[in-house]
Write an enzyme that holds these catalytic residues in place. Structure first.
Site, PDB file in Angstrom:
ATOM      1  NE  ARG A  63     -18.592  -2.018 -61.443  1.00 53.34           N
ATOM      2  CZ  ARG A  63     -19.643  -2.318 -62.192  1.00 53.34           C
ATOM      3  NH1 ARG A  63     -19.485  -2.984 -63.295  1.00 53.34           N
ATOM      4  NH2 ARG A  63     -20.866  -1.929 -61.871  1.00 53.34           N
ATOM      5  CB  THR A  64     -16.408  -1.452 -54.664  1.00 54.75           C
ATOM      6  OG1 THR A  64     -16.308  -0.516 -55.747  1.00 54.75           O
ATOM      7  CG2 THR A  64     -15.453  -1.031 -53.563  1.00 54.75           C
ATOM      8  CE  LYS A  91     -35.274  -5.234 -38.162  1.00 53.59           C
ATOM      9  NZ  LYS A  91     -34.872  -6.127 -37.051  1.00 53.59           N
ATOM     10  NE  ARG A 113     -19.506   1.753 -52.665  1.00 53.37           N
ATOM     11  CZ  ARG A 113     -19.385   1.504 -53.959  1.00 53.37           C
ATOM     12  NH1 ARG A 113     -20.410   1.068 -54.655  1.00 53.37           N
ATOM     13  NH2 ARG A 113     -18.238   1.690 -54.577  1.00 53.37           N
ATOM     14  CG  HIS A 141     -14.663   4.816 -54.832  1.00 46.68           C
ATOM     15  ND1 HIS A 141     -14.043   3.770 -54.176  1.00 46.68           N
ATOM     16  CD2 HIS A 141     -15.561   4.241 -55.683  1.00 46.68           C
ATOM     17  CE1 HIS A 141     -14.555   2.625 -54.619  1.00 46.68           C
ATOM     18  NE2 HIS A 141     -15.475   2.891 -55.525  1.00 46.68           N
TER      19      HIS A 141
HETATM   20  C1  NCD Z   1     -18.615   4.014 -58.600  1.00 49.98           C
HETATM   21  C2  NCD Z   1     -19.078   4.399 -57.211  1.00 49.98           C
HETATM   22  O1  NCD Z   1     -19.771   3.652 -56.541  1.00 49.98           O
HETATM   23  O2  NCD Z   1     -18.693   5.490 -56.819  1.00 49.98           O
HETATM   24  N1  NCD Z   1     -18.610   2.656 -58.870  1.00 49.98           N
HETATM   25  C3  NCD Z   1     -17.582   1.850 -58.447  1.00 49.98           C
HETATM   26  O3  NCD Z   1     -17.235   1.806 -57.304  1.00 49.98           O
HETATM   27  N2  NCD Z   1     -16.964   1.124 -59.380  1.00 49.98           N
HETATM   28  C4  NCD Z   1     -19.227   4.808 -59.682  1.00 49.98           C
HETATM   29  C5  NCD Z   1     -20.724   4.931 -59.790  1.00 49.98           C
HETATM   30  O4  NCD Z   1     -21.489   4.414 -58.988  1.00 49.98           O
HETATM   31  O5  NCD Z   1     -21.152   5.567 -60.757  1.00 49.98           O
END
Ligand code: NCD
Length: 306
Positions: A63-64, A91, A113, A141
């Protein structure tokens, strides 16, 4: 009169919720609201024309990552993607060296991320462009919390005074941490519900008591990849105690809604009868608002470099 498209955003980066004022949150949500309609109408805008987003996802994401890419493209930007698999991270390259490399290529804005707490701050210190935290370890987040707030605000018409129960692995969830900061900042009440081994100080272990009076119940995935040792509960025991079923949801307010940031583990933290109930589940709305919210963040953070 000032409109949301004139909003001034006095931050160089979006690394977490803490530095945002309630006014900043309102400005982001108002702009995202306007973008929600444009995204649904499939409009191609030129707000980020000529700019390049580096979408750096060193941890898995559906999603993100996708919503940042769609948001940037809807605004006319170009996007390059980096994921851990297929990059030199595999690596053994250190995060800081990866960031220095990306910075030397001079992107206009970046999303990061990564599994390390504080990774987004490192990126902000290194890349030389605005950075958005797309999730750093167990820390924060922020765009998830903002899109959750947008979803709740559109549903209820307000945020102030709502009671939101956040249930599951609240200890390791950056989604829970950012949501608690944001919801309390704008005057909502947060109740954390978790088994003791996944809880935080003040969280409740009893789900029925924890979600009583909730306007919204936000379910979380167990962050298996971040647990120091295996959970003492089996999946079946966890589902019995903490899985959100129609029976458990009956303890919340009559018209309470359900959120989940995804990815969902059906039959562990949530039952399909709840996740797929169009009258109660806002999960698809969260995903849609994710694009609009990220359009707003990309717009606000690039105002100084366009
Ligand atoms: C979350 C995350 O990556 O923190 N997912 C997201 O970004 N929608 C939640 C998760 O991974 O459980």
């Amino acid at each position: 009169m000032m409109t949301s498209s004139d909003a001034v955003f006095a931050h160089a980066h979006l690394l977490g919720i803490a530095p945002l004022s309630p006014g900043d949150v309102t400005a982001i949500l108002d702009l995202a609201d306007a973008y929600a309609g444009k995204n649904r109408a499939g409009q191609r805008l030129k707000v980020l024309d000529g700019l390049l987003l580096a979408n750096l996802f060193l941890e898995n994401s559906t999603r993100t990552r996708l919503s940042f890419e769609i948001a940037a493209k809807r605004l006319g930007a170009e996007v390059v993607n980096l994921s851990a698999g297929g990059s030199s991270v595999q690596k053994g390259e250190e995060l800081l060296d990866t960031l220095k490399t990306v910075g030397a290529m001079r992107p206009d804005i970046a999303v990061l991320r990564a599994g390390e707490n504080g990774a987004a701050q490192k990126a902000a210190d290194t890349l030389g462009c605005p950075v958005i935290n797309g999730g750093d370890g167990t820390n924060e987040h922020p765009t998830q919390a903002l899109l959750d707030a947008l979803t709740l605000r559109r549903h209820f018409g307000r945020l102030k005074g709502l009671t939101v129960a956040i249930c599951g692995d609240v200890k390791h969830s950056r989604v829970a941490h950012s949501n608690k900061l944001l919801l309390e900042k704008i005057g909502a009440r947060v109740v954390l519900v978790a088994p003791p081994e996944l809880g935080l100080p003040g969280s409740l272990a009893d789900m029925a008591a924890g979600i009583a009076d909730a306007d919204a119940v936000m379910m979380l995935r167990i962050q298996k990849e971040r647990l120091a040792s295996a959970l003492s509960l089996s999946e079946a025991q966890y589902f019995a105690a903490y899985g959100l079923t129609p029976e458990k949801l009956a303890h919340a307010k009559k018209d309470a809604v359900v959120l989940h940031p995804g990815p969902m583990n059906r039959g562990i933290e949530i039952d399909s009868a709840v996740a797929d109930d169009p009258a109660r589940s806002l999960i698809a709305m969260q995903v849609e608002m994710g694009v609009a919210l990220r359009m707003a963040c990309l717009d606000l953070l690039t105002r100084g470099c366009r």
